[in-house]
Design an enzyme around this catalytic site. Sequence first.
Site, PDB file in Angstrom:
ATOM      1  N   GLU A 106       1.550  -1.362  -2.849  1.00  0.00           N
ATOM      2  CA  GLU A 106       1.045  -0.541  -3.957  1.00  0.00           C
ATOM      3  C   GLU A 106      -0.464  -0.350  -3.743  1.00  0.00           C
ATOM      4  O   GLU A 106      -1.144  -1.275  -3.286  1.00  0.00           O
ATOM      5  CB  GLU A 106       1.317  -1.339  -5.250  1.00  0.00           C
ATOM      6  CG  GLU A 106       0.892  -0.701  -6.547  1.00  0.00           C
ATOM      7  CD  GLU A 106       1.220  -1.626  -7.744  1.00  0.00           C
ATOM      8  OE1 GLU A 106       1.471  -2.838  -7.555  1.00  0.00           O
ATOM      9  OE2 GLU A 106       1.223  -1.115  -8.883  1.00  0.00           O
TER      10      GLU A 106
ATOM     11  N   LYS B  93       5.134   5.374 -10.816  1.00  0.00           N
ATOM     12  CA  LYS B  93       5.590   4.134 -11.480  1.00  0.00           C
ATOM     13  C   LYS B  93       5.883   4.378 -12.966  1.00  0.00           C
ATOM     14  O   LYS B  93       5.034   4.936 -13.675  1.00  0.00           O
ATOM     15  CB  LYS B  93       4.482   3.087 -11.326  1.00  0.00           C
ATOM     16  CG  LYS B  93       4.814   1.682 -11.792  1.00  0.00           C
ATOM     17  CD  LYS B  93       3.618   0.775 -11.450  1.00  0.00           C
ATOM     18  CE  LYS B  93       3.878  -0.686 -11.712  1.00  0.00           C
ATOM     19  NZ  LYS B  93       2.714  -1.533 -11.308  1.00  0.00           N
TER      20      LYS B  93
ATOM     21  N   CYS C 226       6.168  -2.109  -7.791  1.00  0.00           N
ATOM     22  CA  CYS C 226       5.856  -3.428  -8.359  1.00  0.00           C
ATOM     23  C   CYS C 226       6.606  -3.756  -9.649  1.00  0.00           C
ATOM     24  O   CYS C 226       7.792  -3.995  -9.630  1.00  0.00           O
ATOM     25  CB  CYS C 226       4.344  -3.585  -8.508  1.00  0.00           C
ATOM     26  SG  CYS C 226       3.848  -5.332  -8.458  1.00  0.00           S
TER      27      CYS C 226
ATOM     28  N   VAL D 149       0.968 -10.314  -8.714  1.00  0.00           N
ATOM     29  CA  VAL D 149       0.000 -11.365  -9.035  1.00  0.00           C
ATOM     30  C   VAL D 149       0.727 -12.686  -9.339  1.00  0.00           C
ATOM     31  O   VAL D 149       0.122 -13.738  -9.394  1.00  0.00           O
ATOM     32  CB  VAL D 149      -0.918 -10.948 -10.212  1.00  0.00           C
ATOM     33  CG1 VAL D 149      -1.803  -9.789  -9.795  1.00  0.00           C
ATOM     34  CG2 VAL D 149      -0.128 -10.562 -11.454  1.00  0.00           C
TER      35      VAL D 149
END
Length: 263
Positions: free
Chosen positions: A40, A111, A144, A171
Amino acid sequence: MKIGYFQFNPVFGAKYTNIKKVSQKLQDKMLNCDLMVLPEFFNTGYNFISKKEVQNLSEKIPEGETTQALMSIAKNKNMFIVAGLPEKEKNYCFNSACIVGPDGFIAKYQKIHLFFREKLFFTTGKIKLNPIDIKKTKVGVLICFDWIFPEAMRTLALKGAQIIAHPTNLVLSFYQSASITRAIENRLFIVLANRWGYENRGKNSFSFTGKSQIVSPFGEILACSPSAKDEIKIVNIDPSKANDKNINKYNNLFKDRKPKFYV
Ligand code: ACM
């Protein structure tokens, strides 16, 4: 079909440096791949802190320099590339992915499930979930955080996706485990192309978890990377392994769904 990813550590705001790195790595004479997936926001880094920054770093797809550079790599290497980048469309910015091949631009995806502060800067995607035909194989694209909504991958699977090309900037490390379940429940391949590294942006700093991987329709990890290393991994797969949705003689992943109980 050879599918792979390039995990690396994009430098925030250094578009030229990031594109150059990708261009050099993917055009290595030894590299042989049909479908390559990049993370991404591979060209800009992730952690935007203002709308102005997003506007300045976003580009039109396919007219912008990033998509054009990827088109040239795809042509030179006779391969398909799925890559995440911030997109500017009219006055709106999207967290997008472009899909390019040896004959040029193919499609884009925006997205639909924006994560955390992305909601301050980006518009929810406007493109329906549909797989794309690449070398007679149906490839679905997610970005993601889309992973945490099982409906997204299920929709692509129900529409025939055999491979999910999934650019990420994770993350947390949940998806590296959860992607095994997603692959099993939908019986398809997943290319999870993550980034690694730390983006120091004051109180909005983030570390990214690396550990990119390729998962088979039966939940096997066909390739994986460490949490903090640049790495290209490519595996040879048979996409037709994703076609048979039978679990056993009596059970089928799709035919046994009970949508009338899901409302
Ligand atoms: C994410 O959606 N980049 C966590």
